[in-house]
Design a protein around this motif. Sequence first.
Motif: not given
Length: 291
Positions: A155-161, A182-190, A244-253
Amino acid sequence: MNPPQSPKGNVADVGSSQQNFDPGYQTLILTLSNVGEINSAALQSSNLASITRLSINNAGITGIAENAFSSFLNLRNLSLGGNMLSQINTNWFANPAALRELTLTHNLVEVVNESTVNRLTNLTKLILNKNRIKHVHPNSFSSQSLLAELDLSENRLSWVSPQVFRSLRSLRSIGLDRNPWNCSCDHKDFVDSIKELKSRSQLERPMDVTCETPPPLKGQPVWNVSVCPVLPPSVMSTYPTTDPTSTGTFEASSLSGTETSVHPKPTNTPVTPSKTTGPPGGFESPHILDI
């Protein structure tokens, strides 16, 4: 669309248009084309009450009127794949609680919300892959306590609660692959929710559940990105914050090792801010581990 007549047997595979349905069938397969909208009178017959499985795939269905399936009082399995439906309406049915499995693969559905399946309280399987879904409301499946199999892949999903996953108390498998996550930091909960699904072996095709953004993580499995690097307050205060909403990105393991989080170690050495202009939001660009 006029009602076709069913041939003798347990399975009726119908491609012609007649006036009546023969009684006693359990499965009805309608092989039609260019149907358009199914009106409320096309499939009305008391002889359809015995049908438990209905399939109208690749029939060019663009819409379905309310009560169109009201004669199917014992319908347990409905397949409407390969059509042009943009929404699901539980008012199609006179007895929605009877339905156990619903397949709408390869249609045009864009949104899933509370009203989409709220009256399908005994649904155990919902297949919505290959649609155009961009948004799933957090309480979409709050009434589906028996839902065990859910497919939202392609589908076209970038985030799900995370609330969506928490409400699926009977979940055995879920398809989320081939969406632009979307794997940016503000989607950490996802991201954390995806990790939990994988750890429970509920995530189908996990290697294909990958990040689309931000660019440094494109193609990385969502469940394999670590938490965002955290800078000490003394360092953070030296960087101007324009967003103020920008929180960077995750890192790859590393896929071959244990997932790790990269955090700066405490130090007594004064930290001098870099003179190089950082990314928007004033944060340092995270170090990306080689995979």
